[in-house]
Structure formats: structure tokens, C-alpha cells
Design an enzyme around this catalytic site. Structure first.
Site, PDB file in Angstrom:
ATOM      1  N   GLY A  45       0.847  -1.181   0.000  1.00  0.00           N
ATOM      2  CA  GLY A  45       0.000   0.000   0.000  1.00  0.00           C
ATOM      3  C   GLY A  45       0.883   1.231   0.000  1.00  0.00           C
ATOM      4  O   GLY A  45       2.061   1.155   0.346  1.00  0.00           O
ATOM      5  N   GLN A  50       3.203   9.870   1.550  1.00  0.00           N
ATOM      6  CA  GLN A  50       4.483   9.174   1.479  1.00  0.00           C
ATOM      7  C   GLN A  50       5.284   9.589   0.237  1.00  0.00           C
ATOM      8  O   GLN A  50       6.465   9.294   0.147  1.00  0.00           O
ATOM      9  CB  GLN A  50       4.279   7.661   1.482  1.00  0.00           C
ATOM     10  CG  GLN A  50       3.805   7.143   2.835  1.00  0.00           C
ATOM     11  CD  GLN A  50       3.655   5.649   2.799  1.00  0.00           C
ATOM     12  OE1 GLN A  50       2.614   5.132   2.417  1.00  0.00           O
ATOM     13  NE2 GLN A  50       4.715   4.962   3.189  1.00  0.00           N
ATOM     14  N   CYS A  94       6.991  -0.526   6.712  1.00  0.00           N
ATOM     15  CA  CYS A  94       6.509   0.666   6.029  1.00  0.00           C
ATOM     16  C   CYS A  94       7.579   1.164   5.070  1.00  0.00           C
ATOM     17  O   CYS A  94       8.757   1.197   5.425  1.00  0.00           O
ATOM     18  CB  CYS A  94       6.189   1.745   7.069  1.00  0.00           C
ATOM     19  SG  CYS A  94       5.559   3.273   6.384  1.00  0.00           S
ATOM     20  N   LEU A  95       7.155   1.547   3.866  1.00  0.00           N
ATOM     21  CA  LEU A  95       8.107   2.070   2.891  1.00  0.00           C
ATOM     22  C   LEU A  95       8.793   3.339   3.387  1.00  0.00           C
ATOM     23  O   LEU A  95       9.901   3.647   2.975  1.00  0.00           O
ATOM     24  CB  LEU A  95       7.417   2.336   1.551  1.00  0.00           C
ATOM     25  CG  LEU A  95       6.910   1.102   0.805  1.00  0.00           C
ATOM     26  CD1 LEU A  95       6.203   1.505  -0.480  1.00  0.00           C
ATOM     27  CD2 LEU A  95       8.028   0.127   0.522  1.00  0.00           C
ATOM     28  N   HIS A 136      -3.409   0.753   8.234  1.00  0.00           N
ATOM     29  CA  HIS A 136      -2.042   1.283   8.183  1.00  0.00           C
ATOM     30  C   HIS A 136      -1.981   2.502   7.264  1.00  0.00           C
ATOM     31  O   HIS A 136      -1.441   3.551   7.645  1.00  0.00           O
ATOM     32  CB  HIS A 136      -1.089   0.182   7.685  1.00  0.00           C
ATOM     33  CG  HIS A 136       0.318   0.635   7.484  1.00  0.00           C
ATOM     34  ND1 HIS A 136       1.335   0.280   8.339  1.00  0.00           N
ATOM     35  CD2 HIS A 136       0.887   1.404   6.520  1.00  0.00           C
ATOM     36  CE1 HIS A 136       2.472   0.835   7.907  1.00  0.00           C
ATOM     37  NE2 HIS A 136       2.224   1.516   6.800  1.00  0.00           N
ATOM     38  N   GLU A 137      -2.544   2.369   6.056  1.00  0.00           N
ATOM     39  CA  GLU A 137      -2.515   3.477   5.097  1.00  0.00           C
ATOM     40  C   GLU A 137      -3.375   4.646   5.563  1.00  0.00           C
ATOM     41  O   GLU A 137      -3.012   5.806   5.388  1.00  0.00           O
ATOM     42  CB  GLU A 137      -2.929   3.006   3.705  1.00  0.00           C
ATOM     43  CG  GLU A 137      -2.038   1.933   3.115  1.00  0.00           C
ATOM     44  CD  GLU A 137      -0.555   2.281   3.104  1.00  0.00           C
ATOM     45  OE1 GLU A 137      -0.195   3.478   2.985  1.00  0.00           O
ATOM     46  OE2 GLU A 137       0.259   1.346   3.214  1.00  0.00           O
ATOM     47  N   HIS A 140      -1.524   6.804   7.869  1.00  0.00           N
ATOM     48  CA  HIS A 140      -0.656   7.766   7.180  1.00  0.00           C
ATOM     49  C   HIS A 140      -1.400   9.056   6.883  1.00  0.00           C
ATOM     50  O   HIS A 140      -0.876  10.153   7.090  1.00  0.00           O
ATOM     51  CB  HIS A 140      -0.127   7.183   5.864  1.00  0.00           C
ATOM     52  CG  HIS A 140       1.100   6.355   6.023  1.00  0.00           C
ATOM     53  ND1 HIS A 140       2.291   6.851   6.495  1.00  0.00           N
ATOM     54  CD2 HIS A 140       1.334   5.052   5.757  1.00  0.00           C
ATOM     55  CE1 HIS A 140       3.192   5.898   6.526  1.00  0.00           C
ATOM     56  NE2 HIS A 140       2.636   4.784   6.082  1.00  0.00           N
TER      57      HIS A 140
END
Length: 171
Positions: A45, A50, A94-95, A136-137, A140
Site C-alpha cells: 500500500g 508518502q 513501512c516504505l 495502516h494506510e 498515514h
């Protein structure tokens, strides 16, 4: 359609609460950039902040995960968690926090309202791993990171990596 730079821990964009999309005229380009970037970095995702864009949108693709082969890539705009039930704990990465994994407790099932890629308003129930990725997204978009769920020992374990990322993001 282009791969964008993923901002990392310490970048101010990750702590801002994203604003709703009101003008959808250029959203297709943003959606393509999000998917291209997510795939380039092997993510499940990716939220718009991000890549430094303060808009309430994220993409998800978990079709390569066991049990989710029939799941299509998904787009979530202007979303909110309406309700949640149950509980599960999973180790999340996480990226924007490369090499960091934190155990996070989340709802096992959520009801989520959002606008999809066809600009249709949807309210759906999601469970299991997909519900975890969506939460999670969505975090963000609310300026929240997995480090906000970290225990003191997690912070100690990743202290050097977090300090290095933060020092690379001095604005």
C-alpha cells in the site's frame, strides 16, 4: 505515470493530516504515480503523503499475498473508518521506515467509507490482512506512523536507524 521518491521518517509530510480531495480532475495521474511507486518499492500500500502530497488518497494491492489472489488493486480516496471490531496484532513494515518492523494492534474487521477510482462513494467491510493494510494506510493520512505504536524497546532497537532517517530529512 512515474515513480516518485518515497519520503522517510522525519519528513514533515508524514506528520500532516491530509486534506480531502475536492478536485478530481487530475486524480488519475496521482493514482498511477502511487501504483507505480508502490510497485517499484515492493509495497502493499502507499499513501499520498508518502510521496509528499497532502491529499486523502492511498492505493493497495495485496493480490500476491496468500489467500488474496482474486483481489484487485484498490484505490481509496477521502476515506474514514466508520467502525471496527475484533483485534489482531501483526508485525508491520513501512516504505517510509525501511528496515523497521513494529508489532501493531489493530481491528480485525473494519467498516470503511471512501470514494473509489470510479469516483463512486462506497462503504464496505474489510477483514483480516486487508483490514490491517487499510488501517495502516489510513493512519498515514492522519499523520500517524507505526512508530507511534512502538514500545520503548522497539524505539531503542531502531534508535540509530530512526535518527539517521530523521537527520536526512532536516527541512
Amino acid at each position: 505515470m512515474a515513480v516518485q521518491k518515497v519520503v522517510t521518517y522525519g519528513h514533515k509530510a508524514l506528520r500532516k493530516v491530509c486534506t480531502d480531495i475536492t478536485d478530481f480532475s487530475n486524480v488519475d495521474s496521482l493514482i498511477n504515480d502511487l501504483f507505480d511507486t508502490m510497485y517499484e518499492f515492493d509495497g502493499l500500500g502507499l499513501a499520498s503523503n508518502q510521496i509528499g502530497i497532502n491529499k486523502r488518497i492511498f492505493v493497495v494491492d495485496i493480490k500476491h499475498m496468500s489467500g488474496y489472489g482474486d483481489t484487485s488493486p484498490m484505490v481509496f480516496m477521502n476515506g474514514t473508518i466508520d467502525s471496527g471490531s475484533g483485534s489482531c496484532v501483526d508485525s508491520e513494515g513501512c516504505l517510509s521506515l525501511p528496515e523497521v518492523r513494529i508489532n501493531v494492534e489493530r481491528f480485525d474487521t473494519i467498516t470503511y467509507s471512501y470514494v473509489d477510482e470510479n469516483l463512486e462513494r462506497c462503504t464496505k467491510e474489510f477483514s483480516g490482512f486487508l483490514a490491517t493494510v487499510i488501517q495502516h494506510e489510513n493512519d498515514h493520512l492522519d499523520g500517524k506512523l507505526i512508530t507511534d505504536y512502538a514500545t520503548p524497546s522497539d524505539i531503542l532497537k531502531y534508535d540509530k536507524a530512526l535518527k539517521l532517517m530523521k537527520s536526512n530529512n532536516v527541512q
